[in-house]
Write an enzyme that holds these catalytic residues in place. Sequence first.
Site, PDB file in Angstrom:
ATOM      1  N   HIS A  48       0.858  -1.181   0.000  1.00  0.00           N
ATOM      2  CA  HIS A  48       0.000   0.000   0.000  1.00  0.00           C
ATOM      3  C   HIS A  48       0.897   1.235   0.000  1.00  0.00           C
ATOM      4  O   HIS A  48       2.131   1.118  -0.089  1.00  0.00           O
ATOM      5  CB  HIS A  48      -0.960  -0.010   1.191  1.00  0.00           C
ATOM      6  N   HIS A  51       4.011   1.298   2.288  1.00  0.00           N
ATOM      7  CA  HIS A  51       5.192   0.613   1.757  1.00  0.00           C
ATOM      8  C   HIS A  51       5.863   1.445   0.670  1.00  0.00           C
ATOM      9  O   HIS A  51       7.096   1.550   0.612  1.00  0.00           O
ATOM     10  CB  HIS A  51       4.802  -0.740   1.155  1.00  0.00           C
ATOM     11  N   ASP A 164       5.452  -0.037  12.753  1.00  0.00           N
ATOM     12  CA  ASP A 164       5.790  -1.199  13.580  1.00  0.00           C
ATOM     13  C   ASP A 164       7.005  -0.817  14.428  1.00  0.00           C
ATOM     14  O   ASP A 164       8.124  -1.280  14.189  1.00  0.00           O
ATOM     15  CB  ASP A 164       6.077  -2.411  12.702  1.00  0.00           C
ATOM     16  N   SER A 199      -2.205   0.196   6.760  1.00  0.00           N
ATOM     17  CA  SER A 199      -1.867  -1.169   7.155  1.00  0.00           C
ATOM     18  C   SER A 199      -2.503  -2.132   6.174  1.00  0.00           C
ATOM     19  O   SER A 199      -3.620  -1.894   5.684  1.00  0.00           O
ATOM     20  CB  SER A 199      -2.389  -1.466   8.572  1.00  0.00           C
TER      21      SER A 199
END
Length: 318
Positions: A48, A51, A164, A199
Amino acid sequence: MIDPTLRGAYRPGQLTVHHDPAVLGSVAKALRGVGRTVALVPTMGALHQGHLQIVRQAKRTNQVVIVSIFVNPLQFGAGEDLDKYPRTLDADVELLRAEGVELVFAPNAEQMYPDGPRTTVHPGPLGAELEGASRPTHFAGMLTVVAKLLQIARPHQAFFGEKDYQQLTLIRQMVRDLNFDVRIVAVPTVRESDGLALSSRNRYLDAAQRETALALSAALSAGAHAGGLGAEGVLAAARAVLDATPGLDLDYLELRSSTLGPAPASGNARLLVAAKVGTTRLIDNIAVTLGAPIDGHPNLDSQPEPAGTDPALLPPAR
């Protein structure tokens, strides 16, 4: 010039997909041998904009960017969504082609673990906290695959998102403790216009659940704005938002130091949250500056450096 035996394995300006770790490793070694710097962006696919923002930041450093796509079975525990995890390799490759990526590494589990997961990386005490409290094997699996990817590609830099944050912190810890010759570059979390952190699991949310999920980023924002009130004020402000949101099953809300130790009395800290919305587990975090002068203005001396001034964004000499 790259070894003629690798002709076709790397084509400048074109995307090539490799599945064999040995071949990818040889290509990366050959590139380093002719003076190119190599960047690695590890992913599990289902790409997505979050990234792709990491990919863009890697490309801005004028390196050859390798994007790995591997759904790592070691980091999924019993009852987790390994089988359901979206696998969209063809679509991912097209997205990366549009970004100008030249190398994609997409192995399968047999190629990454030909003899099974015999040797793994233990994350230490931090791996049992926060996410690790409910996912006890997750970080050992994550660190093991990241260690393997770093060994295979031998990049000068590896890029990871801050979303993360515990993962990022543990990777930095592993690289430092085990003397990996790589620089880890953190990329800020990418959000939708309404604040929801991007996410791969957002696709599991229906419209009502997505609205509920907005409470995570809203709570973090409220906490960050309460930094001048100290740790208790930050947590109280964030919890007030979460407590007022029906349909949210909170796992944890914690304030830690920027390295995920105990929160300091003042200075840089990190506020982290995890919750289930329906059956989908979501995580998010935000930087917080604790402590402010009496006039209520932020203490600029304790502000983190802007991402754009990070010296890690400059390709290292090797």
